[in-house]
Write a protein that holds these residues in place. Structure first.
Motif, PDB file in Angstrom:
ATOM      1  N   ASN A   1      -1.603  34.083  39.535  1.00 19.04           N
ATOM      2  CA  ASN A   1      -0.986  33.619  40.766  1.00 19.04           C
ATOM      3  C   ASN A   1       0.360  32.957  40.436  1.00 19.04           C
ATOM      4  O   ASN A   1       0.417  31.826  39.969  1.00 19.04           O
ATOM      5  N   LEU A   2       1.440  33.694  40.701  1.00 15.91           N
ATOM      6  CA  LEU A   2       2.775  33.213  40.324  1.00 15.91           C
ATOM      7  C   LEU A   2       3.224  32.013  41.149  1.00 15.91           C
ATOM      8  O   LEU A   2       3.946  31.154  40.670  1.00 15.91           O
ATOM      9  N   ILE A   3       2.797  31.989  42.411  1.00 19.68           N
ATOM     10  CA  ILE A   3       3.179  30.856  43.261  1.00 19.68           C
ATOM     11  C   ILE A   3       2.525  29.592  42.710  1.00 19.68           C
ATOM     12  O   ILE A   3       3.181  28.561  42.536  1.00 19.68           O
ATOM     13  N   GLU A   4       1.250  29.688  42.381  1.00 18.40           N
ATOM     14  CA  GLU A   4       0.525  28.539  41.835  1.00 18.40           C
ATOM     15  C   GLU A   4       1.202  28.065  40.538  1.00 18.40           C
ATOM     16  O   GLU A   4       1.437  26.871  40.353  1.00 18.40           O
ATOM     17  N   GLN A   5       1.510  29.021  39.649  1.00 17.42           N
ATOM     18  CA  GLN A   5       2.176  28.691  38.381  1.00 17.42           C
ATOM     19  C   GLN A   5       3.471  27.932  38.618  1.00 17.42           C
ATOM     20  O   GLN A   5       3.744  26.915  37.984  1.00 17.42           O
ATOM     21  N   GLN A   6       4.269  28.450  39.552  1.00 16.11           N
ATOM     22  CA  GLN A   6       5.579  27.868  39.803  1.00 16.11           C
ATOM     23  C   GLN A   6       5.450  26.478  40.458  1.00 16.11           C
ATOM     24  O   GLN A   6       6.130  25.536  40.050  1.00 16.11           O
ATOM     25  N   ILE A   7       4.552  26.371  41.438  1.00 21.37           N
ATOM     26  CA  ILE A   7       4.351  25.099  42.147  1.00 21.37           C
ATOM     27  C   ILE A   7       3.807  24.040  41.185  1.00 21.37           C
ATOM     28  O   ILE A   7       4.131  22.861  41.296  1.00 21.37           O
ATOM     29  N   LYS A   8       2.985  24.466  40.242  1.00 18.90           N
ATOM     30  CA  LYS A   8       2.424  23.506  39.283  1.00 18.90           C
ATOM     31  C   LYS A   8       3.438  23.099  38.208  1.00 18.90           C
ATOM     32  O   LYS A   8       3.248  22.111  37.508  1.00 18.90           O
ATOM     33  N   SER A   9       4.524  23.881  38.075  1.00 17.28           N
ATOM     34  CA  SER A   9       5.519  23.570  37.042  1.00 17.28           C
ATOM     35  C   SER A   9       6.640  22.657  37.558  1.00 17.28           C
ATOM     36  O   SER A   9       7.436  22.135  36.787  1.00 17.28           O
ATOM     37  N   ILE A  10       6.700  22.464  38.884  1.00 19.04           N
ATOM     38  CA  ILE A  10       7.751  21.599  39.456  1.00 19.04           C
ATOM     39  C   ILE A  10       7.167  20.196  39.631  1.00 19.04           C
ATOM     40  O   ILE A  10       6.068  20.036  40.155  1.00 19.04           O
ATOM     41  N   ARG A  11       7.906  19.200  39.146  1.00 18.96           N
ATOM     42  CA  ARG A  11       7.432  17.826  39.237  1.00 18.96           C
ATOM     43  C   ARG A  11       7.989  17.154  40.482  1.00 18.96           C
ATOM     44  O   ARG A  11       9.045  17.522  40.999  1.00 18.96           O
ATOM     45  N   VAL A  12       7.260  16.156  40.962  1.00 21.97           N
ATOM     46  CA  VAL A  12       7.652  15.409  42.154  1.00 21.97           C
ATOM     47  C   VAL A  12       9.085  14.882  42.010  1.00 21.97           C
ATOM     48  O   VAL A  12       9.908  15.011  42.917  1.00 21.97           O
ATOM     49  N   GLU A  13       9.419  14.317  40.836  1.00 19.68           N
ATOM     50  CA  GLU A  13      10.762  13.733  40.649  1.00 19.68           C
ATOM     51  C   GLU A  13      11.886  14.772  40.715  1.00 19.68           C
ATOM     52  O   GLU A  13      13.048  14.407  40.926  1.00 19.68           O
ATOM     53  N   ASP A  14      11.531  16.063  40.547  1.00 18.08           N
ATOM     54  CA  ASP A  14      12.552  17.117  40.612  1.00 18.08           C
ATOM     55  C   ASP A  14      13.083  17.330  42.035  1.00 18.08           C
ATOM     56  O   ASP A  14      14.203  17.797  42.209  1.00 18.08           O
ATOM     57  N   ILE A  15      12.252  17.044  43.036  1.00 19.18           N
ATOM     58  CA  ILE A  15      12.689  17.342  44.418  1.00 19.18           C
ATOM     59  C   ILE A  15      12.549  16.158  45.370  1.00 19.18           C
ATOM     60  O   ILE A  15      12.808  16.301  46.566  1.00 19.18           O
ATOM     61  N   MET A  16      12.131  14.979  44.871  1.00 14.42           N
ATOM     62  CA  MET A  16      11.905  13.852  45.790  1.00 14.42           C
ATOM     63  C   MET A  16      13.198  13.361  46.440  1.00 14.42           C
ATOM     64  O   MET A  16      14.293  13.594  45.934  1.00 14.42           O
TER      65      MET A  16
ATOM     66  N   PRO B   1       5.888  10.137  39.884  1.00 12.31           N
ATOM     67  CA  PRO B   1       6.995  11.091  39.736  1.00 12.31           C
ATOM     68  C   PRO B   1       6.700  12.262  38.808  1.00 12.31           C
ATOM     69  O   PRO B   1       7.245  13.351  38.990  1.00 12.31           O
ATOM     70  N   GLU B   2       5.828  12.045  37.815  1.00 15.02           N
ATOM     71  CA  GLU B   2       5.556  13.111  36.841  1.00 15.02           C
ATOM     72  C   GLU B   2       4.443  14.061  37.306  1.00 15.02           C
ATOM     73  O   GLU B   2       4.170  15.066  36.644  1.00 15.02           O
ATOM     74  N   GLU B   3       3.834  13.774  38.466  1.00 16.96           N
ATOM     75  CA  GLU B   3       2.809  14.693  38.982  1.00 16.96           C
ATOM     76  C   GLU B   3       3.494  15.940  39.548  1.00 16.96           C
ATOM     77  O   GLU B   3       4.694  15.925  39.832  1.00 16.96           O
ATOM     78  N   SER B   4       2.715  17.009  39.731  1.00 16.94           N
ATOM     79  CA  SER B   4       3.310  18.258  40.204  1.00 16.94           C
ATOM     80  C   SER B   4       3.357  18.302  41.730  1.00 16.94           C
ATOM     81  O   SER B   4       2.620  17.602  42.423  1.00 16.94           O
ATOM     82  N   ILE B   5       4.243  19.157  42.225  1.00 16.12           N
ATOM     83  CA  ILE B   5       4.370  19.421  43.657  1.00 16.12           C
ATOM     84  C   ILE B   5       3.060  19.947  44.221  1.00 16.12           C
ATOM     85  O   ILE B   5       2.747  19.741  45.384  1.00 16.12           O
ATOM     86  N   TRP B   6       2.294  20.622  43.381  1.00 13.67           N
ATOM     87  CA  TRP B   6       1.005  21.158  43.795  1.00 13.67           C
ATOM     88  C   TRP B   6       0.071  20.007  44.208  1.00 13.67           C
ATOM     89  O   TRP B   6      -0.593  20.066  45.234  1.00 13.67           O
TER      90      TRP B   6
END
Lengths: 159, 159
Positions: A16-31, A105-110
């Motif tokens: 699941n590429l969406i899951e992979q990608q969402i799990k690789s983005i951290r909260v601090e990257d887009i907060m 902040p280090e948790e994932s967007i997922w």
């Protein structure tokens, strides 16, 4: 009935590429930058702050430490409830700790999007743990909201 | 500077699978039931309806035809603005057609999320075109919001 043997081609990739990608983005990257007020501020002034900053949720802090959250919904309920919004402080109408769902902040967007959906909130305060006089406290450093999720979805499609 | 010849492996699949998936889901596949009121309803009653239905946006209709939209933000602005919310009808505080961004049920979620982000709205009324006495009108049949987008993101990760 589903056959007990054999494989079917489902048309989906195995991973699941969406899951992979969402799990690789951290909260601090887009907060986002949070809008914060102090407990003593009047409900009226806090509502004005909300409009000036064009945000749907305000975090209430005491010396940088998260003590509460107020949303448009909380304000609306109180504004029609007949309280004197010029006199009542925001501390009287806010949702208090520990009844606030937060994220690091280090948790994932997922993790963030799952918390938002599960707890039915518009945003999560992004916090850092501090230890003060042996007590654990949470310092507000950001905000992650449904708007960030919508923008992320747009970005993921553009990439 | 970028070299003019040669290829680089970017680590990303050539086709954006997220974009493909988002473009294949239609608005009608995930839309919610809208909360609608009529223009004559008082602002107070409309706010109560908003709380009872636990929604952030209400659509205002006249014989099923979309005429306006009101959000918590609109209500809050008016509630602190000193109007008599028991006497003023919702028609006085709503955003009117044609200043409303709408979407059709057969459009993709990709179009919906882009409209939500671009127009900075929490939700879009899902509408169907009707022709009445030679005039084009929009009938409200659903609602698609940032909450639907957050839930979709959770679903896409689970699949």
């Amino acid at each position: 009935a589903r056959p007990k043997v054999g494989y079917f081609y489902t048309g989906r990739p195995h991973v699941n590429l969406i899951e992979q990608q969402i799990k690789s983005i951290r909260v601090e990257d887009i907060m986002s930058v949070p809008v914060v007020v102090t407990e003593e501020m009047s409900v009226y002034d806090a509502i004005v702050t909300m409009f000036l900053e064009d945000t749907g949720t305000i975090y209430v802090v005491s010396e940088g430490i998260l003590v509460g959250v107020v949303s448009r919904k909380d304000f609306l309920k109180n504004a029609i409830g007949g309280i004197d919004i010029n006199k009542v402080p925001v501390a009287m109408v806010m949702t208090r700790m520990p009844n606030i769902t937060t994220i690091f902040p280090e948790e994932s967007i997922w993790v963030a999007v799952n918390k938002i959906v599960e707890h039915e909130v518009d945003s999560l305060p992004v916090v850092e743990k501090l230890v003060d006089e042996g007590k654990e406290k949470l310092k507000v450093i950001g905000k992650i909201s449904k708007s960030n999720m919508a923008k992320l979805l747009v970005e993921l499609c553009r990439e």
